[in-house]
Scaffold this motif. Structure first.
Motif, PDB file in Angstrom:
ATOM      1  N   ILE A 186       3.886  -0.366  -6.658  1.00 48.03           N
ATOM      2  CA  ILE A 186       3.344   0.485  -7.711  1.00 48.03           C
ATOM      3  C   ILE A 186       4.358   0.743  -8.818  1.00 48.03           C
ATOM      4  O   ILE A 186       3.993   0.851  -9.991  1.00 48.03           O
ATOM      5  CB  ILE A 186       2.831   1.820  -7.111  1.00 48.03           C
ATOM      6  N   GLN A 187       5.634   0.819  -8.492  1.00 48.20           N
ATOM      7  CA  GLN A 187       6.622   1.085  -9.526  1.00 48.20           C
ATOM      8  C   GLN A 187       6.737  -0.076 -10.515  1.00 48.20           C
ATOM      9  O   GLN A 187       7.025   0.143 -11.700  1.00 48.20           O
ATOM     10  CB  GLN A 187       7.982   1.405  -8.905  1.00 48.20           C
ATOM     11  N   GLN A 188       6.476  -1.306 -10.059  1.00 50.13           N
ATOM     12  CA  GLN A 188       6.447  -2.439 -10.983  1.00 50.13           C
ATOM     13  C   GLN A 188       5.333  -2.275 -12.005  1.00 50.13           C
ATOM     14  O   GLN A 188       5.485  -2.658 -13.166  1.00 50.13           O
ATOM     15  CB  GLN A 188       6.262  -3.749 -10.212  1.00 50.13           C
ATOM     16  N   VAL A 189       4.215  -1.709 -11.569  1.00 51.86           N
ATOM     17  CA  VAL A 189       3.110  -1.442 -12.495  1.00 51.86           C
ATOM     18  C   VAL A 189       3.601  -0.528 -13.618  1.00 51.86           C
ATOM     19  O   VAL A 189       3.419  -0.806 -14.807  1.00 51.86           O
ATOM     20  CB  VAL A 189       1.928  -0.777 -11.764  1.00 51.86           C
ATOM     21  N   PHE A 190       4.223   0.569 -13.230  1.00 53.78           N
ATOM     22  CA  PHE A 190       4.667   1.553 -14.214  1.00 53.78           C
ATOM     23  C   PHE A 190       5.703   0.960 -15.170  1.00 53.78           C
ATOM     24  O   PHE A 190       5.624   1.161 -16.388  1.00 53.78           O
ATOM     25  CB  PHE A 190       5.267   2.769 -13.500  1.00 53.78           C
ATOM     26  N   GLN A 191       6.679   0.243 -14.629  1.00 57.42           N
ATOM     27  CA  GLN A 191       7.724  -0.315 -15.485  1.00 57.42           C
ATOM     28  C   GLN A 191       7.165  -1.388 -16.412  1.00 57.42           C
ATOM     29  O   GLN A 191       7.429  -1.377 -17.628  1.00 57.42           O
ATOM     30  CB  GLN A 191       8.860  -0.894 -14.649  1.00 57.42           C
ATOM     31  N   ASP A 192       6.402  -2.326 -15.861  1.00 60.12           N
ATOM     32  CA  ASP A 192       5.862  -3.403 -16.689  1.00 60.12           C
ATOM     33  C   ASP A 192       4.979  -2.846 -17.797  1.00 60.12           C
ATOM     34  O   ASP A 192       5.044  -3.300 -18.953  1.00 60.12           O
ATOM     35  CB  ASP A 192       5.051  -4.383 -15.838  1.00 60.12           C
ATOM     36  N   HIS A 193       4.160  -1.855 -17.459  1.00 57.66           N
ATOM     37  CA  HIS A 193       3.224  -1.350 -18.465  1.00 57.66           C
ATOM     38  C   HIS A 193       3.941  -0.523 -19.524  1.00 57.66           C
ATOM     39  O   HIS A 193       3.475  -0.456 -20.676  1.00 57.66           O
ATOM     40  CB  HIS A 193       2.103  -0.541 -17.816  1.00 57.66           C
ATOM     41  N   PHE A 194       5.059   0.078 -19.185  1.00 50.04           N
ATOM     42  CA  PHE A 194       5.863   0.756 -20.202  1.00 50.04           C
ATOM     43  C   PHE A 194       6.256  -0.231 -21.298  1.00 50.04           C
ATOM     44  O   PHE A 194       6.089   0.042 -22.495  1.00 50.04           O
ATOM     45  CB  PHE A 194       7.117   1.371 -19.573  1.00 50.04           C
ATOM     46  N   GLY A 211      -8.688   1.774   2.242  1.00 50.05           N
ATOM     47  CA  GLY A 211      -9.452   0.555   2.002  1.00 50.05           C
ATOM     48  C   GLY A 211      -8.840  -0.302   0.900  1.00 50.05           C
ATOM     49  O   GLY A 211      -7.637  -0.240   0.638  1.00 50.05           O
ATOM     50  N   ASP A 212      -9.676  -1.108   0.259  1.00 52.36           N
ATOM     51  CA  ASP A 212      -9.233  -2.041  -0.778  1.00 52.36           C
ATOM     52  C   ASP A 212      -9.012  -1.262  -2.082  1.00 52.36           C
ATOM     53  O   ASP A 212      -9.954  -0.988  -2.829  1.00 52.36           O
ATOM     54  CB  ASP A 212     -10.285  -3.129  -0.974  1.00 52.36           C
ATOM     55  N   LEU A 213      -7.772  -0.895  -2.342  1.00 54.76           N
ATOM     56  CA  LEU A 213      -7.485  -0.047  -3.494  1.00 54.76           C
ATOM     57  C   LEU A 213      -7.816  -0.732  -4.812  1.00 54.76           C
ATOM     58  O   LEU A 213      -8.300  -0.079  -5.751  1.00 54.76           O
ATOM     59  CB  LEU A 213      -6.010   0.381  -3.478  1.00 54.76           C
ATOM     60  N   PHE A 214      -7.560  -2.028  -4.902  1.00 59.37           N
ATOM     61  CA  PHE A 214      -7.853  -2.722  -6.159  1.00 59.37           C
ATOM     62  C   PHE A 214      -9.349  -2.662  -6.464  1.00 59.37           C
ATOM     63  O   PHE A 214      -9.762  -2.384  -7.597  1.00 59.37           O
ATOM     64  CB  PHE A 214      -7.377  -4.169  -6.092  1.00 59.37           C
ATOM     65  N   ASP A 215     -10.180  -2.889  -5.453  1.00 57.72           N
ATOM     66  CA  ASP A 215     -11.626  -2.825  -5.659  1.00 57.72           C
ATOM     67  C   ASP A 215     -12.076  -1.409  -6.010  1.00 57.72           C
ATOM     68  O   ASP A 215     -12.905  -1.218  -6.920  1.00 57.72           O
ATOM     69  CB  ASP A 215     -12.356  -3.295  -4.400  1.00 57.72           C
ATOM     70  N   LEU A 216     -11.530  -0.414  -5.338  1.00 58.96           N
ATOM     71  CA  LEU A 216     -11.899   0.974  -5.619  1.00 58.96           C
ATOM     72  C   LEU A 216     -11.527   1.370  -7.047  1.00 58.96           C
ATOM     73  O   LEU A 216     -12.326   1.978  -7.769  1.00 58.96           O
ATOM     74  CB  LEU A 216     -11.227   1.898  -4.607  1.00 58.96           C
ATOM     75  N   THR A 237       0.822  -1.213   0.000  1.00 62.32           N
ATOM     76  CA  THR A 237       0.000   0.000   0.000  1.00 62.32           C
ATOM     77  C   THR A 237       0.856   1.263   0.000  1.00 62.32           C
ATOM     78  O   THR A 237       0.324   2.372   0.025  1.00 62.32           O
ATOM     79  CB  THR A 237      -0.934   0.031   1.230  1.00 62.32           C
ATOM     80  N   GLN A 238       2.164   1.102  -0.049  1.00 60.51           N
ATOM     81  CA  GLN A 238       3.069   2.249  -0.049  1.00 60.51           C
ATOM     82  C   GLN A 238       3.230   2.759  -1.478  1.00 60.51           C
ATOM     83  O   GLN A 238       3.864   2.106  -2.307  1.00 60.51           O
ATOM     84  CB  GLN A 238       4.430   1.858   0.535  1.00 60.51           C
ATOM     85  N   TRP A 239       2.633   3.911  -1.764  1.00 62.10           N
ATOM     86  CA  TRP A 239       2.801   4.563  -3.056  1.00 62.10           C
ATOM     87  C   TRP A 239       3.745   5.744  -2.832  1.00 62.10           C
ATOM     88  O   TRP A 239       4.890   5.554  -2.489  1.00 62.10           O
ATOM     89  CB  TRP A 239       1.453   5.008  -3.613  1.00 62.10           C
ATOM     90  N   PHE A 240       3.308   6.966  -3.009  1.00 64.63           N
ATOM     91  CA  PHE A 240       4.089   8.119  -2.558  1.00 64.63           C
ATOM     92  C   PHE A 240       3.865   8.341  -1.063  1.00 64.63           C
ATOM     93  O   PHE A 240       4.555   9.125  -0.428  1.00 64.63           O
ATOM     94  CB  PHE A 240       3.734   9.386  -3.352  1.00 64.63           C
ATOM     95  N   ARG A 241       2.861   7.663  -0.500  1.00 65.92           N
ATOM     96  CA  ARG A 241       2.605   7.557   0.937  1.00 65.92           C
ATOM     97  C   ARG A 241       1.916   6.220   1.168  1.00 65.92           C
ATOM     98  O   ARG A 241       1.521   5.537   0.217  1.00 65.92           O
ATOM     99  CB  ARG A 241       1.726   8.707   1.427  1.00 65.92           C
ATOM    100  N   ASP A 242       1.742   5.842   2.429  1.00 65.26           N
ATOM    101  CA  ASP A 242       1.028   4.610   2.743  1.00 65.26           C
ATOM    102  C   ASP A 242      -0.476   4.865   2.593  1.00 65.26           C
ATOM    103  O   ASP A 242      -1.041   5.728   3.271  1.00 65.26           O
ATOM    104  CB  ASP A 242       1.349   4.166   4.173  1.00 65.26           C
ATOM    105  N   ARG A 243      -1.126   4.095   1.716  1.00 63.72           N
ATOM    106  CA  ARG A 243      -2.537   4.307   1.402  1.00 63.72           C
ATOM    107  C   ARG A 243      -3.448   3.268   2.052  1.00 63.72           C
ATOM    108  O   ARG A 243      -4.613   3.104   1.652  1.00 63.72           O
ATOM    109  CB  ARG A 243      -2.741   4.302  -0.117  1.00 63.72           C
ATOM    110  N   ARG A 253      -5.356  10.709  -4.883  1.00 58.83           N
ATOM    111  CA  ARG A 253      -5.620  11.770  -3.909  1.00 58.83           C
ATOM    112  C   ARG A 253      -6.839  11.444  -3.046  1.00 58.83           C
ATOM    113  O   ARG A 253      -7.584  12.324  -2.670  1.00 58.83           O
ATOM    114  CB  ARG A 253      -5.848  13.110  -4.622  1.00 58.83           C
ATOM    115  N   ASN A 254      -7.060  10.210  -2.751  1.00 56.86           N
ATOM    116  CA  ASN A 254      -8.152   9.695  -1.909  1.00 56.86           C
ATOM    117  C   ASN A 254      -9.137   8.936  -2.791  1.00 56.86           C
ATOM    118  O   ASN A 254     -10.109   9.503  -3.306  1.00 56.86           O
ATOM    119  CB  ASN A 254      -8.871  10.791  -1.110  1.00 56.86           C
ATOM    120  N   ALA A 255      -8.881   7.653  -2.958  1.00 56.45           N
ATOM    121  CA  ALA A 255      -9.658   6.828  -3.885  1.00 56.45           C
ATOM    122  C   ALA A 255     -11.151   6.786  -3.571  1.00 56.45           C
ATOM    123  O   ALA A 255     -11.967   6.905  -4.488  1.00 56.45           O
ATOM    124  CB  ALA A 255      -9.074   5.416  -3.958  1.00 56.45           C
TER     125      ALA A 255
END
Length: 236
Positions: free
Chosen positions: A63-71, A26-31, A16-22, A220-222
């Protein structure tokens, strides 16, 4: 088979650590999945042309794996000869809009926050367009940078993509920034809607009523951004 692709990724991220701990959201994937469903309906309604949707999903650690893989997923798809429009799940299309065959260069369309960073005008990467016939060497330096991804810098993806954009000889601020195509809604919330809308219009240098796409910035607040997307869908 269409030569035009709308693509996005939505990965299940273990940290859950992005630029801060999110974790508090809640469940970010579901949101984000709920945002994606609203978003896709809006694109199906308004995105002009003959196009197909490609959806990339899997489980990753951060989250950084998301960005790299999708690139690299984007690059491999582009190499197959497609025009590609990438829009993240927290974007909603508000009116009929054309992208395909409208641009000759790799494009992003509006500033991010901050507007200038890393020694260049800094554009938001959540709405971007890759024409099939742009030169192969547009990718060359970006591919090297992506192979050596900086996993400690939140903005690594946007830094790479901004450098890729501004290396193109024809790109200037005047012929690139077009806020109606990627209106940045990072300031927008249902709470204090009129006030945040007025502030947002000033920041974007564009009235939201002219926006074709609104990027809500789910980071900024899912939960709050999902609630706003649900209301905006009623107006699209």
């Amino acid at each position: 088979m269409s030569k035009n692709i709308l693509m996005r990724s939505l990965y299940k991220i273990n940290s859950t650590q992005w630029f801060r701990d999110r974790a508090d959201e809640g469940d970010l994937f579901d949101l984000y999945m709920q945002m994606h469903e609203i978003s896709l309906r809006s694109f199906e309604k308004h995105l002009a042309g003959d196009w197909e949707f490609r959806f990339y999903t899997k489980e990753v650690d951060n989250i950084q794996q998301v960005f790299q893989d999708h690139f690299f997923e984007t690059y491999e798809l582009w190499r197959q000869g497609y025009n590609i429009l990438y829009c993240g799940p927290d974007n909603i299309m508000m009116k009929p809009t054309q992208f395909f065959d409208q641009y000759d260069d790799f494009r992003m369309f509006n500033y991010t926050d901050p507007k200038h960073a890393f020694g260049m005008p800094f554009l938001n990467a959540d709405v971007r367009y890759y024409p099939a016939d742009m030169p192969e060497d547009t990718w060359s330096e970006a591919l090297v940078q992506a192979e050596n991804w900086d996993f400690d810098e939140w903005n690594t993806e946007q830094v790479i993509l901004n450098k890729m954009l501004w290396r193109q000889k024809r790109r200037t601020l005047e012929n690139t920034v077009d806020p109606k195509m990627a209106y940045q809604g990072h300031m927008l919330y249902l709470n204090n809607w009129e006030q945040t809308k007025a502030q947002s219009n000033i920041w974007n240098n564009c009235d939201i009523k002219h926006a074709h796409i609104i990027h809500l910035h789910g980071s900024r607040n899912a939960p709050a951004k999902l609630a706003l997307m649900k209301e905006l869908e009623k107006l699209s």
